[in-house]
Motif scaffolding. Structure first.
Motif, mmCIF file in Angstrom:
data_model
loop_
_atom_site.group_PDB
_atom_site.id
_atom_site.type_symbol
_atom_site.label_atom_id
_atom_site.label_comp_id
_atom_site.label_asym_id
_atom_site.label_seq_id
_atom_site.Cartn_x
_atom_site.Cartn_y
_atom_site.Cartn_z
ATOM 1 N N GLN A 56 0.824 -1.201 0.000
ATOM 2 C CA GLN A 56 0.000 0.000 0.000
ATOM 3 C C GLN A 56 0.869 1.267 0.000
ATOM 4 O O GLN A 56 0.776 2.112 -0.888
ATOM 5 C CB GLN A 56 -0.899 -0.023 1.248
ATOM 6 N N SER A 113 1.855 3.704 -3.289
ATOM 7 C CA SER A 113 1.362 5.077 -3.309
ATOM 8 C C SER A 113 2.507 6.088 -3.339
ATOM 9 O O SER A 113 2.305 7.238 -3.698
ATOM 10 C CB SER A 113 0.424 5.325 -2.124
ATOM 11 N N HIS A 126 7.069 5.991 -8.129
ATOM 12 C CA HIS A 126 6.673 6.365 -9.491
ATOM 13 C C HIS A 126 6.240 5.124 -10.254
ATOM 14 O O HIS A 126 5.225 5.111 -10.917
ATOM 15 C CB HIS A 126 7.832 7.050 -10.220
ATOM 16 N N THR A 172 2.866 1.908 -13.340
ATOM 17 C CA THR A 172 3.053 3.029 -12.426
ATOM 18 C C THR A 172 2.452 2.637 -11.085
ATOM 19 O O THR A 172 1.615 1.731 -11.005
ATOM 20 C CB THR A 172 2.336 4.294 -12.934
ATOM 21 N N THR A 225 0.289 4.112 -9.223
ATOM 22 C CA THR A 225 -1.165 4.277 -9.177
ATOM 23 C C THR A 225 -1.883 3.179 -9.946
ATOM 24 O O THR A 225 -2.911 2.664 -9.507
ATOM 25 C CB THR A 225 -1.578 5.660 -9.732
ATOM 26 N N ASP A 226 -1.327 2.805 -11.107
ATOM 27 C CA ASP A 226 -1.932 1.713 -11.892
ATOM 28 C C ASP A 226 -2.023 0.442 -11.064
ATOM 29 O O ASP A 226 -3.065 -0.223 -11.019
ATOM 30 C CB ASP A 226 -1.081 1.408 -13.138
ATOM 31 N N LEU A 257 -1.879 0.095 -7.875
ATOM 32 C CA LEU A 257 -2.749 0.249 -6.696
ATOM 33 C C LEU A 257 -4.190 -0.109 -7.025
ATOM 34 O O LEU A 257 -4.932 -0.602 -6.183
ATOM 35 C CB LEU A 257 -2.704 1.697 -6.198
ATOM 36 N N THR A 258 -4.589 0.160 -8.276
ATOM 37 C CA THR A 258 -5.974 -0.085 -8.660
ATOM 38 C C THR A 258 -6.138 -1.392 -9.426
ATOM 39 O O THR A 258 -7.238 -1.747 -9.812
ATOM 40 C CB THR A 258 -6.492 1.076 -9.538
#
Lengths: 316, 236
Positions: free
Chosen positions: B196, B200, B203, B218, B220-221, B223-224
């Motif tokens: 986590q 977050s 990069h 990335t 963020t990618d 993470l989802t």
């Protein structure tokens, strides 16, 4: 048993013991340095000392001070001793380095188990011992008595000679120098880092092989210096001289806590003094018995030795 | 690329732990490597810093092939690692531990500057300056390990589980500091179980599974990403 003799000669036995112990302590440093970093008992170290005793006599004889030569003046004697310490230090340090290169490094590169190192150590010891034995025809080699023991002063009825003072002080000076080097310099910190955690030391940029070479050379140099003091004190050497001194010095290292520099000093002095008391009480032939009984007793109560910490943990 | 791993394999004895890893870290990035226990994260780090020999494949750093370079020389080239388990020298003081980090450097004035910087980043270490490293708490040791790794002025900082064993508050703090270090110009490759936080803050990230990279993207990618969420983020 002769406790009266011990009581009457307590101080004088103490000083004689300290003199012998100072030599043990210097030799013990070699065991303790190598053990502290590599967890290896370098049995060939006794032969490293032996080489020094011969190089000392060779250097002196080469300068015209063979057996029976009369000693030059005070400065001449000091010069001869200094020269011998440099030469024997270099020879013993060099021998230690060769032992490391030939007997240990190849095993280290192959990740050999520690038992193999032990066998290699004994092999290196026997090889050096027999080599010098063959070269010298197993004959002892004498040297001039450069320092005539002269009583300098008397404490509590014990006569203290210039020789005893000289030996104890030079041993202490060399020990102090080594202690400062290990605890206060950048290179010394590198040695401690490898002792505490070799992998992390490499991550700090410490070259482990160089540190290992350094500790072998340092230990060898100390043994070389000890060999000069021994020669001056005893006046005679032979190819098997390293055996008993080596075992005693190793005992001293274990007694003080192997891997611990100050432990080597404490162990050496204590061993020298106690075995001398033992000789006083039980007679000379019991000297070694007393020394090793003391080792057993101390280890029963303090299995890690008196100061008990490794070189790695020894704090500045 | 500052760091490039090209099909790197590492074996422990006959057992291969990494089966051909390829990854890159660009200058100025924070890249995270996430994965379960035993996936090979720490092995990857050890291969990069030179503690573990590489079987096949190549490691390039700053334009040079360092695959066979000794670990201590990689430090001189600019790779610095805060190892798994922190690797504090227990018998050295906090200050001596930090000085060890600057072992390859000579210039006293620069070293003093960096000591000051380490103490600024971790004021706690200043308070403990003369204390033995072995007596520090886990969190303090972690700070010391990171501070020490910075003392070589690395181009690439390798962090192996910087959040391990830390209280949640401290985890936040240590990641804040990682981002700060990165903004001051140091490239960071970090290995984490705390996916986590790692995702977050990073990069880019790679997901490692049993010695293979199975995903990259990335932060963020990932993470989802449903699969990542499921396996590493503990979200139902």
């Amino acid at each position: 048993m002769n406790f009266e003799f011990l009581g009457d000669n307590f101080m004088s036995l103490t000083v004689t013991g300290l003199t012998q112990g100072a030599i043990y302590a210097l030799v013990a440093l070699g065991y303790t340095l190598v053990y502290g970093v590599l967890r290896l008992i370098n049995f060939a170290h006794s032969e490293v000392f032996m080489i020094g005793t011969f190089v000392t006599t060779i250097v002196w004889a080469g300068l015209g001070f063979g057996v029976g030569a009369s000693a030059p003046g005070t400065f001449g004697v000091l010069g001869l001793i200094a020269l011998a310490i440099v030469a024997a230090g270099a020879a013993s340090g060099g021998t230690a380095l060769i032992v490391e290169r030939v007997a240990y490094r190849p095993l280290r590169k192959r990740n050999a188990p520690s038992l193999i190192f032990l066998i290699s150590a004994i092999g290196a010891s026997v090889a050096l011992f027999e080599l010098v034995g063959a070269i010298t025809d197993r004959q002892p080699r004498g040297m001039p008595s450069l320092v005539q023991p002269k009583v300098q002063f008397t404490i509590f009825g014990a006569d203290i000679t210039n020789l005893q003072i000289g030996i104890i002080l030079s041993a202490l000076a060399m020990l102090a120098g080594l202690d400062i080097f290990i605890n206060r310099t950048r290179l010394g910190r590198g040695v401690r880092a490898v002792a505490q955690n070799p992998d992390v030391a490499a991550l700090m940029g410490v070259n482990k092989d160089r540190v290992i070479m350094l500790i072998f050379v340092l230990g060898g140099m100390m043994a070389g210096a000890a060999s000069v003091l021994y020669d001056i004190k005893v006046g005679l050497t032979t190819y098997s001289v390293g055996f008993l001194i080596g075992i005693k010095a190793f005992t001293a290292a274990v007694l003080g806590g192997i891997g611990n520099l100050r432990g080597a000093l404490l162990g050496g002095l204590l061993l020298g003094v106690v075995e001398n008391y033992g000789a006083g009480v039980f007679g000379n032939e019991w000297m070694d018995v007393v020394a090793f009984v003391m080792l057993v007793v101390v280890l029963l109560f303090r299995p890690t030795g008196l100061l008990g910490e490794s070189l790695g943990r020894a704090r500045a | 690329m500052l760091l490039e791993l090209d099909n790197v394999t590492v074996a422990y004895g006959r057992i291969e732990a990494l089966h051909g890893i390829s990854l890159t870290v660009g200058e100025g990035e924070i890249v995270a490597l996430i994965g379960a226990n035993g996936a090979g994260k720490s092995t990857t780090m050890r291969a990069i810093s030179g503690l573990r020999p590489v079987g096949k494949g190549k490691i390039r750093f700053d334009g040079d092939d360092i695959t066979k370079m000794r670990a201590d020389l990689r430090v001189v080239r600019g790779v610095s690692q805060s190892p798994e388990g922190r690797g504090i020298f227990p018998g050295m003081t906090v200050r001596e531990n930090l000085e060890m980090g600057a072992y390859t450097r000579k210039l006293r004035s620069e070293i003093d500057e960096d000591l000051q910087r380490a103490f600024d980043l971790f004021p706690r270490l200043k308070e403990r300056e003369r204390q033995a490293g072995g007596t520090l708490s886990g969190g303090e040791q972690q700070m010391l390990a990171v501070g020490r790794a910075l003392m070589s002025r690395p181009k690439l900082l390798l962090l192996d589980e910087p959040s391990m064993g830390l209280a949640p508050m401290l985890i936040q703090q240590i990641f804040d500091i990682i981002v700060e270090i990165n903004q001051q110009g140091t490239t960071v490759l970090l290995v984490e179980q705390n996916a986590q936080q790692a995702l977050s803050r990073a990069h880019r990230a790679y997901v490692l599974e049993t010695g293979r990279i199975v995903k990259e993207g990335t932060g963020t990618d990932l993470l989802t990403d449903p699969a990542v969420k499921d396996a590493y983020l503990g979200v139902a």
